[in-house]
Design a protein around this motif. Structure first.
Motif: not given
Length: 161
Positions: A59-67, A132-137
């Motif tokens: 989901a992070v790779v697909a950009g869903l985490a940004t949403v 996934s949303v805040a830490f990994l990126p």
């Protein structure tokens, strides 16, 4: 290695080891399954959790985490769904359901159910969503190569740790 420096990778690994040692819903679920139904049930539940982690990374790779990060309402809804799911699991455990096999038994002998519950527990875990949303990126360097490849590498490394 995709332009990630050894310092960045070492910092990431140190941080995820600390995060993984912090008890959360996933660890409690796997531990409860292993304690109640045996090592095999715990291992199957852990595989479900790992599958959930893979979904989060995808989901992070697909950009869903940004949403999700951009929508506090969606994030709150996911958090409440996770809390509700954990309450349901707790109530079922207290009422004595699930005496027939791993993670509640069922027509598939319990393994499939343990896997699905591990998957759901992880997918609805606020700790994993935040990771996934805040830490990994934070460990991705856009100037160091393809962002998606860096996310996959870091996410896969996090699962292996």
């Amino acid at each position: 290695m995709l332009g990630l420096s050894a310092t960045t990778l070492a910092g990431y690994l140190a941080a995820i080891v600390v995060l993984m040692l912090t008890p959360g819903p996933d660890m409690m679920f796997v531990l409860a399954n292993a304690t109640r139904y045996g090592a095999r049930a715990g291992a199957v539940a852990a595989l479900g959790v790992a599958a959930g982690e893979a979904v989060h990374v995808a989901a992070v790779v697909a950009g869903l985490a940004t949403v999700i990060a951009a929508s506090p309402v969606l994030f709150t809804a996911i958090r409440w769904a996770g809390a509700a799911y954990l309450i349901v699991l707790g109530v079922r455990a207290l009422r004595g359901r699930g005496r027939t096999g791993p993670a509640g038994g069922g027509p598939d002998g319990g393994a499939g159910r343990a896997f699905r519950r591990g998957l759901l527990t992880n997918l609805l875990s606020p700790k994993m969503i935040l990771f996934s949303v805040a830490f990994l990126p934070q460990f991705v360097r856009p100037d160091a190569g393809p962002v998606a490849a860096q996310l996959l590498l870091l996410g896969g490394t996090g699962q292996a740790a």
